[in-house]
Design an enzyme around this catalytic site. Structure first.
Site, PDB file in Angstrom:
ATOM      1  N   ARG A   1       0.851  -1.184   0.000  1.00 16.50           N
ATOM      2  CA  ARG A   1       0.000   0.000   0.000  1.00 16.50           C
ATOM      3  C   ARG A   1       0.884   1.229   0.000  1.00 16.50           C
ATOM      4  O   ARG A   1       1.952   1.222   0.608  1.00 16.50           O
ATOM      5  CB  ARG A   1      -0.855   0.064   1.277  1.00 16.50           C
ATOM      6  CG  ARG A   1      -2.174  -0.665   1.196  1.00 16.50           C
ATOM      7  CD  ARG A   1      -3.172   0.031   0.260  1.00 16.50           C
ATOM      8  NE  ARG A   1      -4.424  -0.689   0.206  1.00 16.50           N
ATOM      9  CZ  ARG A   1      -4.685  -1.739  -0.578  1.00 16.50           C
ATOM     10  NH1 ARG A   1      -3.766  -2.195  -1.411  1.00 16.50           N
ATOM     11  NH2 ARG A   1      -5.861  -2.331  -0.553  1.00 16.50           N
TER      12      ARG A   1
ATOM     13  N   HIS B   1      -1.025   0.262  -9.715  1.00 13.91           N
ATOM     14  CA  HIS B   1      -1.755  -0.591  -8.760  1.00 13.91           C
ATOM     15  C   HIS B   1      -2.465  -1.735  -9.497  1.00 13.91           C
ATOM     16  O   HIS B   1      -3.707  -1.852  -9.441  1.00 13.91           O
ATOM     17  CB  HIS B   1      -2.737   0.247  -7.934  1.00 13.91           C
ATOM     18  CG  HIS B   1      -3.127  -0.410  -6.642  1.00 13.91           C
ATOM     19  ND1 HIS B   1      -3.429   0.285  -5.502  1.00 13.91           N
ATOM     20  CD2 HIS B   1      -3.264  -1.726  -6.318  1.00 13.91           C
ATOM     21  CE1 HIS B   1      -3.748  -0.563  -4.533  1.00 13.91           C
ATOM     22  NE2 HIS B   1      -3.648  -1.803  -5.008  1.00 13.91           N
TER      23      HIS B   1
ATOM     24  N   GLU C   1      -2.211   7.869  -4.123  1.00 16.01           N
ATOM     25  CA  GLU C   1      -2.526   7.466  -5.500  1.00 16.01           C
ATOM     26  C   GLU C   1      -3.998   7.755  -5.825  1.00 16.01           C
ATOM     27  O   GLU C   1      -4.829   7.752  -4.912  1.00 16.01           O
ATOM     28  CB  GLU C   1      -2.221   5.963  -5.697  1.00 16.01           C
ATOM     29  CG  GLU C   1      -3.077   5.038  -4.846  1.00 16.01           C
ATOM     30  CD  GLU C   1      -2.683   3.565  -5.014  1.00 16.01           C
ATOM     31  OE1 GLU C   1      -1.501   3.213  -4.832  1.00 16.01           O
ATOM     32  OE2 GLU C   1      -3.600   2.771  -5.308  1.00 16.01           O
TER      33      GLU C   1
HETATM   34  C1  8YV Z   1      -7.069  -3.961  -5.601  1.00 17.18           C
HETATM   35  C2  8YV Z   1      -5.482  -4.439  -3.695  1.00 17.18           C
HETATM   36  O1  8YV Z   1      -6.976  -4.010  -6.976  1.00 17.18           O
HETATM   37  O2  8YV Z   1      -6.817  -6.221  -2.978  1.00 17.18           O
HETATM   38  C3  8YV Z   1      -6.133  -5.263  -2.667  1.00 17.18           C
HETATM   39  O3  8YV Z   1      -5.949  -4.936  -1.476  1.00 17.18           O
HETATM   40  O4  8YV Z   1      -4.673  -3.638  -3.437  1.00 17.18           O
HETATM   41  C4  8YV Z   1      -5.826  -4.634  -5.129  1.00 17.18           C
HETATM   42  O5  8YV Z   1      -5.922  -6.009  -5.379  1.00 17.18           O
HETATM   43  C5  8YV Z   1      -7.247  -2.542  -5.187  1.00 17.18           C
HETATM   44  O6  8YV Z   1      -7.374  -2.410  -3.825  1.00 17.18           O
HETATM   45  C6  8YV Z   1      -8.454  -1.950  -5.856  1.00 17.18           C
HETATM   46  O7  8YV Z   1      -8.788  -0.745  -5.255  1.00 17.18           O
END
Ligand code: 8YV
Length: 328
Positions: A238, A285, A267
């Site tokens: 993250r 991402h 982001e």
């Molecule tokens: C998502 C991610 O695509 O699952 C998660 O925590 O970071 C990613 O797989 C993302 O969060 C979409 O907003």
């Protein structure tokens, strides 16, 4: 039929599944990013389908008193205030498991692209600057046999460690709040170390730790200063776990060799200093973005919504706060 809001774009077939159980208000192709609009569209709605955005916090819950289930197709849920949901009897679910291997594939690929300077060399070629072979043209670091450091050893961290240990002969060190079982450590050939040792000894550091206030800037200037000048850093966790400004400075001064980043503080904005340095691979991402996996993530969120509110049988499969069941 209960009414729900699908606040992010999603596969047509998943939407069709939801329509069998709910009156669905869908955002279509444009995610609902404005908070006022989100609150407005949630009036009278019992459920909402989200991902790593938008933010669902106490103030939003108070402004949307009909809401009873927040179902996310992401595994990370730092955008959702789970205790605030629990206090108001609102079910929260995330989407663990289904994206583990796909995200690990990407994390490993990004680490390799970073170590072997794939993005930088592609830009060079496209710019028409390739005029001769040279012994040191985009010479990078080896991956095989190098020490893999994993920060955050959950499901995805373990899947990355397994790729490094079994596929590439990499000694694996890791840091995590809790140590793995000895049998799992042995299977992965992984050794627990403290964070400073991880930073000092890793040739390729991969960050896979969830974001929380406790992991904010877990890797900042002080940690970067411990790393080898030949080391790489890859973040598929993250934004906010790494101090992006400190990282950009370390890259500019070549205090570490290179970085691969799939996630960013704030982001989709990217720290402008990161855009200026050549030795960083930047992706938007997409670590979980294979089509089958994204479909599985979306269907898991739908399963949770249907079980919670759609008259489906059984418990929501991946509820984070099942103690709120049955829903009011
Ligand atoms: C998502 C991610 O695509 O699952 C998660 O925590 O970071 C990613 O797989 C993302 O969060 C979409 O907003």
């Amino acid at each position: 039929m209960n009414q729900i809001l699908v606040a992010i774009p999603v596969f047509d077939d998943v939407l069709a599944r939801l329509r069998e159980h709910f009156e669905v208000d869908s955002c279509g192709d444009a995610p609902i990013t404005a908070r006022d609009e989100l609150i407005h569209r949630l009036q009278g709605r019992r459920g909402v389908f989200v991902a790593g955005t938008p933010t669902i916090d106490a103030a939003l819950l108070d402004a949307c008193p009909d809401l009873r289930a927040v179902c996310s197709m992401a595994v990370g849920f730092n955008n959702i205030d789970v205790p605030a949901c629990t206090a108001r009897g609102v079910l929260v679910s995330n989407a663990p498991g289904v994206l583990t291997e796909t995200t690990a594939d990407f994390g490993f690929a990004l680490m390799m692209a970073t170590a072997r300077r794939i993005a930088e060399s592609e830009h060079f070629l496209r710019a028409g600057r390739w005029t001769e072979w040279r012994y040191d043209l985009f010479a990078g670091a080896d991956v095989h046999g190098a020490t893999l450091g994993v920060l955050g050893m959950g499901r995805i961290g373990q899947a990355i460690a397994r790729r490094g240990a079994l596929g590439f002969g990499m000694p694996v060190i890791y840091h995590n709040r809790s140590r793995l079982d000895a049998a799992v450590e042995q299977e992965l050939g992984a050794r627990w170390v403290d964070k400073a040792t991880l930073m000092r000894e890793a040739d390729h550091l991969v960050i896979v730790v969830p974001y929380s206030p406790a992991s904010h800037h877990l890797v900042g200037a002080a940690e970067l200063a411990l790393m080898k000048p030949t080391a790489t850093l890859t973040n598929v966790a993250r934004g906010g776990v790494v101090d992006d400004a400190a990282l950009a400075q370390a890259l500019r001064e070549r205090r570490i060799a290179a970085a691969g980043l799939d996630v960013f503080e704030g982001e989709p904005a990217v720290h402008p200093a990161l855009l200026e340095v050549p030795n960083v691979v930047l992706t938007p991402h997409i670590a979980s973005a294979s089509l089958p996996t994204r479909r599985a993530m979306a269907n898991l969120a739908a399963d949770n919504l249907i079980a919670a509110l759609g008259g489906g049988a059984g418990q929501p499969p991946t509820a984070l706060n099942p103690e709120v069941l049955p829903l009011r």
